[in-house]
Design an enzyme around this catalytic site. Structure first.
Site, PDB file in Angstrom:
ATOM      1  N   HIS A  63       0.829  -1.217   0.000  1.00  0.00           N
ATOM      2  CA  HIS A  63       0.000   0.000   0.000  1.00  0.00           C
ATOM      3  C   HIS A  63       0.862   1.265   0.000  1.00  0.00           C
ATOM      4  O   HIS A  63       1.299   1.729   1.050  1.00  0.00           O
ATOM      5  CB  HIS A  63      -0.898  -0.023   1.247  1.00  0.00           C
ATOM      6  CG  HIS A  63      -1.995   0.990   1.219  1.00  0.00           C
ATOM      7  ND1 HIS A  63      -3.189   0.783   1.868  1.00  0.00           N
ATOM      8  CD2 HIS A  63      -2.096   2.210   0.640  1.00  0.00           C
ATOM      9  CE1 HIS A  63      -3.973   1.834   1.681  1.00  0.00           C
ATOM     10  NE2 HIS A  63      -3.327   2.715   0.954  1.00  0.00           N
ATOM     11  N   HIS A  65       1.265   5.269  -2.212  1.00  0.00           N
ATOM     12  CA  HIS A  65       0.781   6.197  -3.239  1.00  0.00           C
ATOM     13  C   HIS A  65       2.016   6.840  -3.843  1.00  0.00           C
ATOM     14  O   HIS A  65       2.701   7.617  -3.178  1.00  0.00           O
ATOM     15  CB  HIS A  65      -0.144   7.242  -2.616  1.00  0.00           C
ATOM     16  CG  HIS A  65      -1.368   6.650  -2.000  1.00  0.00           C
ATOM     17  ND1 HIS A  65      -2.536   6.433  -2.703  1.00  0.00           N
ATOM     18  CD2 HIS A  65      -1.605   6.183  -0.745  1.00  0.00           C
ATOM     19  CE1 HIS A  65      -3.442   5.883  -1.904  1.00  0.00           C
ATOM     20  NE2 HIS A  65      -2.904   5.714  -0.711  1.00  0.00           N
ATOM     21  N   LEU A  66       2.311   6.481  -5.080  1.00  0.00           N
ATOM     22  CA  LEU A  66       3.513   7.011  -5.729  1.00  0.00           C
ATOM     23  C   LEU A  66       3.209   8.248  -6.568  1.00  0.00           C
ATOM     24  O   LEU A  66       4.125   8.887  -7.089  1.00  0.00           O
ATOM     25  CB  LEU A  66       4.176   5.928  -6.584  1.00  0.00           C
ATOM     26  CG  LEU A  66       4.643   4.688  -5.802  1.00  0.00           C
ATOM     27  CD1 LEU A  66       5.333   3.698  -6.731  1.00  0.00           C
ATOM     28  CD2 LEU A  66       5.565   5.071  -4.648  1.00  0.00           C
ATOM     29  N   ASN A  97      -5.217   5.586  -7.204  1.00  0.00           N
ATOM     30  CA  ASN A  97      -5.821   6.927  -7.264  1.00  0.00           C
ATOM     31  C   ASN A  97      -4.865   7.964  -7.861  1.00  0.00           C
ATOM     32  O   ASN A  97      -4.560   8.985  -7.258  1.00  0.00           O
ATOM     33  CB  ASN A  97      -6.316   7.366  -5.884  1.00  0.00           C
ATOM     34  CG  ASN A  97      -5.216   7.468  -4.857  1.00  0.00           C
ATOM     35  OD1 ASN A  97      -4.148   6.869  -5.026  1.00  0.00           O
ATOM     36  ND2 ASN A  97      -5.452   8.223  -3.798  1.00  0.00           N
ATOM     37  N   ASN A 283      -6.124   9.516   6.784  1.00  0.00           N
ATOM     38  CA  ASN A 283      -7.369   8.788   6.630  1.00  0.00           C
ATOM     39  C   ASN A 283      -7.070   7.304   6.425  1.00  0.00           C
ATOM     40  O   ASN A 283      -6.399   6.975   5.448  1.00  0.00           O
ATOM     41  CB  ASN A 283      -8.132   9.338   5.420  1.00  0.00           C
ATOM     42  CG  ASN A 283      -9.548   8.819   5.369  1.00  0.00           C
ATOM     43  OD1 ASN A 283     -10.055   8.278   6.342  1.00  0.00           O
ATOM     44  ND2 ASN A 283     -10.179   8.962   4.220  1.00  0.00           N
ATOM     45  N   ASP A 310       0.885   2.814   3.579  1.00  0.00           N
ATOM     46  CA  ASP A 310      -0.021   3.879   3.107  1.00  0.00           C
ATOM     47  C   ASP A 310       0.763   5.184   2.914  1.00  0.00           C
ATOM     48  O   ASP A 310       0.275   6.275   3.206  1.00  0.00           O
ATOM     49  CB  ASP A 310      -1.198   4.083   4.071  1.00  0.00           C
ATOM     50  CG  ASP A 310      -2.331   4.892   3.433  1.00  0.00           C
ATOM     51  OD1 ASP A 310      -2.252   5.191   2.224  1.00  0.00           O
ATOM     52  OD2 ASP A 310      -3.284   5.225   4.161  1.00  0.00           O
ATOM     53  N   HIS A 314       2.616  14.448   0.121  1.00  0.00           N
ATOM     54  CA  HIS A 314       1.857  15.636  -0.293  1.00  0.00           C
ATOM     55  C   HIS A 314       2.807  16.820  -0.388  1.00  0.00           C
ATOM     56  O   HIS A 314       3.775  16.918   0.374  1.00  0.00           O
ATOM     57  CB  HIS A 314       0.753  15.957   0.708  1.00  0.00           C
ATOM     58  CG  HIS A 314      -0.414  15.022   0.624  1.00  0.00           C
ATOM     59  ND1 HIS A 314      -1.266  14.990  -0.446  1.00  0.00           N
ATOM     60  CD2 HIS A 314      -0.854  14.072   1.496  1.00  0.00           C
ATOM     61  CE1 HIS A 314      -2.186  14.061  -0.240  1.00  0.00           C
ATOM     62  NE2 HIS A 314      -1.957  13.482   0.920  1.00  0.00           N
ATOM     63  N   PHE A 328      -5.289  14.725   3.349  1.00  0.00           N
ATOM     64  CA  PHE A 328      -5.088  13.574   4.234  1.00  0.00           C
ATOM     65  C   PHE A 328      -3.825  12.821   3.806  1.00  0.00           C
ATOM     66  O   PHE A 328      -3.596  12.621   2.613  1.00  0.00           O
ATOM     67  CB  PHE A 328      -6.263  12.604   4.124  1.00  0.00           C
ATOM     68  CG  PHE A 328      -7.544  13.069   4.748  1.00  0.00           C
ATOM     69  CD1 PHE A 328      -7.760  12.904   6.104  1.00  0.00           C
ATOM     70  CD2 PHE A 328      -8.545  13.638   3.982  1.00  0.00           C
ATOM     71  CE1 PHE A 328      -8.948  13.307   6.697  1.00  0.00           C
ATOM     72  CE2 PHE A 328      -9.743  14.046   4.561  1.00  0.00           C
ATOM     73  CZ  PHE A 328      -9.948  13.877   5.917  1.00  0.00           C
TER      74      PHE A 328
END
Lengths: 450, 354
Positions: A63, A65-66, A97, A283, A310, A314, A328
């Site tokens: 899990h 996010h790249l 996403n 989140n 996760d 950002h 988040f």
């Protein structure tokens, strides 16, 4: 000639010290005479004094996010996987996403290829369950499964597959190619506008609450759906004591469910929100100390199968603002192993063999990732991480390999350090430093000095 | 006192100091010439990200009565709608030399962020943030309660008193109310007993540790003879419509939680009725109750100016840590004698939200 490495006096899975030879992309020899098995000239054999260090199978993250394609200002596949290698990972899953969404064979193949080109870790794209993550129609799961990316994990992560019919269809459909649905369990109606865990702290500081029941209700529904259709279900970032109980119950019934917890839910609580620093906005939200205790216990007793980061980078502008306006998510690839050591190993709850189970073997099994999460044995692919549990370091986000600085552990001292990471025998990290290719100008600017 | 972000920033001595200073300010407001030269040359910015005519005018009046220069900056919805960020607004105001920033923001914690993110040196006054705090409202409520219920012929404002022994019922939409949060904390600090009265849907999960009793039945609480009844506005603009709303109908809300003539008549003779305004007449309070002699709602507005004068005074001239921040000559004489101890008393702030 390919480099070969001899790890001297290393402790595989934290066991008795021995020598391990990494050669030809494989674990070539183990034992006091391992060095003799090298066919290289002694000058070409890099010997690493690994006294006191632990050797684990390369870590597998189910899990992350790249952010690429779409938000390359926050992270790229190259920078994110470089951070992964620095954190001891040899394979990472990239959530769907992105912009465009990873909901077609074309986009997942793009992500997969960019990962292969970067070369820091294997990259396994996660396919979206629904078109555009909209929760309305199934995406072309079969096409993604049959693509070069060989997608096996499907998730609308960031959003919950809240329509029970769509969830049922997805669970059934992926059986055709041994896939798994990874659910972001969040009942959307119960969490409209939610900012943090609903409880004593949210009541006091006036932020809209994200109640535990909004997670637990979806997990309870989904394990029953998985039982009904006989499918595999994976629960992402489980965060509450109640969720641990539901998973425990489901497993006792023989339901094919697996569950993950994030490092931050192992170590941080909703008390962190009191200063309104959005670096702690995530989140599902940080929960209470009772929840932290419960997820630690669940991880130790096997109710929770894996730790997954996760990792959610950002940009500064998305965090340098008032809480409600902030995005988040928090980074985690470069601190995950240390958090697990601090909360689970140093406290006596788990052994290093258990760490290998929850950070490598189990995630590789759930994601059907071949060549990773394997035993440390002669002839196995040399996907390995060398850890020095005795080092201590202070987290400095600006010095991390990730392109973003939103680490919630900023300024904290953590135990343990990744000394080396091997991807099929090639050192992606040595002496704690990512091994950039000097010929590749992409890495020159971001090169980390020790 | 460097900022006023929450009533939890005030211990008992500091709270009484603000109320006593407000009493001195109020005394000057009976004069024909109401303006004091105290903050001459200082700049107060009213930074309002959310509509609020009453609070903004109250702060503006307070600052002007102290001779400060006032800049009104209305930036409704700015950050969330991807306009100028709170950070850039703060940097701009800092560059313009704001000495105090009075901020209202729809996001809980925005004043805290403004005060602590290193964007500005100005003193920050929270004029209401989301569902969190509205400290000057609680101070003016406490000032009003103290005046009515502890004042005597020789000490009409109850100067020096706290609110020990008084029972205050806070009725209505507690969940969305920054007024309720600020009042619970301040009334408790001042020794009053607080009872929150609301339907269960309008109380926050996690209300347990608050220093207040909780009741779902208004008539039961009124029968206890509270000394003050504070009616909260039903904040329909903050209410999610999910699940069809927080109560079945306005009529049922009024029947169960509205203050009307019948309920008013059950109160002891000395009891007073407060409302932070603006009122939803006919919903949480009937015209009979709002216009009754025991309603002190209009007086709350007047006291608001005195309390905000006191807060700005104590923040901008009560401490000596800002070079050149000495009170301008000609400050009201009565204040001169209290300004030094005020500094000592107000520096002992509780760091509950740190």
């Amino acid at each position: 000639m390919t480099a070969q490495y001899l790890l001297k006096d290393v402790r595989p899975l934290g066991g008795e010290p021995t020598d391990v030879l990494v050669a030809g992309g494989l674990v070539a020899a183990i034992g006091p005479d391992a060095g003799d098995a090298s066919e290289n000239a002694p000058d070409d054999l890099e010997v690493i004094d690994a006294t006191g260090m632990v050797l684990l199978p390369g870590l597998v993250d189910l899990h992350t996010h790249l952010r690429e394609p779409g938000r390359e200002d926050a992270e790229t596949i190259a920078s994110g996987t470089r951070a992964g290698a620095a954190g001891g990972f040899t394979a990472v899953h990239a959530m769907a996403n992105t912009t465009p969404t990873q909901d077609t064979a074309g986009v997942v193949e793009q992500v997969w290829r960019l990962g292969a080109q970067a070369g820091w870790t294997d990259v396994h794209p996660v396919g979206a369950v629904s078109v555009g993550l909209a929760g309305e129609h199934l995406a072309e799961l079969g096409a993604m499964a049959d693509s070069a990316a060989r997608v096996r994990v499907f998730s609308d992560d960031g959003k919950c597959v809240h329509d029970p019919v769509l969830m049922r269809r997805a669970l059934e459909y992926v059986k055709a190619f041994d896939g798994v649905i990874a659910q972001h369990a969040q009942e959307p109606r119960l969490t409209q506008g939610a900012q943090m865990h609903e409880g004593v702290v949210s009541a006091e500081i006036g932020l809209a609450g994200w109640p535990a029941v909004a997670e637990e209700a979806i997990i309870a529904r989904d394990v029953l759906l998985a039982e009904h259709v006989g499918s595999r279900l994976h629960v992402c970032h489980l965060s509450t004591a109640g969720s641990v109980e539901i998973i425990r119950w489901a497993k006792s019934r023989g339901i094919a469910v697996t569950a993950e917890v994030t490092p931050h839910h192992l170590v941080l609580t909703d008390e962190e929100a009191r200063g309104y620093d959005p670096v702690f906005k995530v989140n599902p939200p940080l929960r209470t100390q009772a929840d932290v205790d419960a997820v630690r216990e669940g991880l130790a007793d096997g109710t929770i199968d894996i730790v997954a980061t996760d990792h959610a980078p950002h940009t500064r502008e998305d965090k340098d603002c008032e809480w409600a306006a902030a995005a988040f998510g928090m980074t985690g690839l470069e601190t995950a192993l240390s958090v697990v050591q601090q909360t689970m190993v140093d406290t006596g709850r788990m052994t290093w063999a258990d760490v290998a189970r929850v950070l490598s073997t189990n995630p590789a099994r759930i994601g059907r990732v071949e060549g990773h999460g394997r035993p440390i044995a002669v002839g196995e692919p040399a996907n390995l991480v060398l850890v020095d549990p005795d080092q201590r370091r202070v987290v400095e986000p600006a010095r991390q390999a990730t392109a973003s600085t939103n680490s919630p552990l900023r300024g904290r001292e953590l135990p343990g350090a990744v000394v080396a990471t091997f991807l099929r025998g090639r050192a992606t990290v040595l002496d704690g430093v990512p091994q950039d290719d000097p010929a590749d100008p992409r890495y020159a600017a971001g090169r980390v000095t020790p | 006192m460097r900022h006023l972000l929450s009533t939890t920033d005030l211990d008992r001595a500091a709270a009484i100091r603000v109320l006593d200073t407000a009493a001195q300010m109020a005394a000057t407001q009976g004069r024909q010439i109401k303006k004091l030269p105290t903050l001459r040359g200082r700049t107060v910015v009213n930074l309002f990200f959310e509509d609020s005519t009453r609070t903004r005018i109250s702060f503006e009046t307070a600052a002007k009565r102290l001779s400060a220069d006032v800049i009104n900056f209305s930036a409704k919805g700015s950050s969330v709608s991807k306009g100028e960020s709170l950070k850039d607004t703060a940097l701009t105001l800092q560059a313009m030399g704001a000495d105090a920033i009075v901020i209202r923001h729809q996001a809980s914690g925005a004043p805290h962020t403004l005060a602590h993110a290193g964007w500005t040196e100005a003193a920050v006054v929270n004029a209401g943030d989301g569902m969190h705090q509205h400290p000057t409202q609680a101070l003016l409520d406490a000032f009003t309660i103290r005046r009515h219920l502890t004042g005597t012929a020789t000490n009409p404002d109850g100067v020096g008193h706290d609110l020990a022994g008084l029972h205050v019922a806070v009725v209505g939409d507690v969940l969305h109310s920054r007024v309720a949060r600020s009042n619970v904390d301040l009334l408790h600090t001042l020794g009053a007993e607080v009872t929150l009265v609301a339907p269960p849907t309008l109380l926050p999960v996690g209300v347990g540790p608050w220093p207040a009793a909780v009741s779902y039945r208004l008539d039961d609480v009124l029968a206890q003879g509270p000394d003050a009844v504070m009616m909260l506005r039903v904040q329909r603009e903050r209410m999610s419509t999910a699940g069809g709303g927080f109560f079945p109908s306005p009529l049922e809300y009024t029947r169960l939680y509205g203050l009307d003539a019948r309920r008013l008549a059950t109160l002891p003779d000395h009891s007073i009725v407060l409302h932070p305004g603006p009122m939803n007449r006919g919903l949480e309070i009937s015209a009979d109750a709002a216009d009754s002699p025991r309603a002190v709602i209009v007086e709350q507005v007047a006291n608001g100016v005195a309390v905000r004068m006191a807060v700005l005074y104590l923040l901008l001239s009560g401490d000596g840590d800002t070079p050149g921040a000495a009170p301008a000559t000609g400050a009201v004489p009565a204040l001169t004698s209290t300004s030094t101890p005020a500094t000592a008393a107000t520096t002992t702030t509780a760091g509950a939200t740190a």
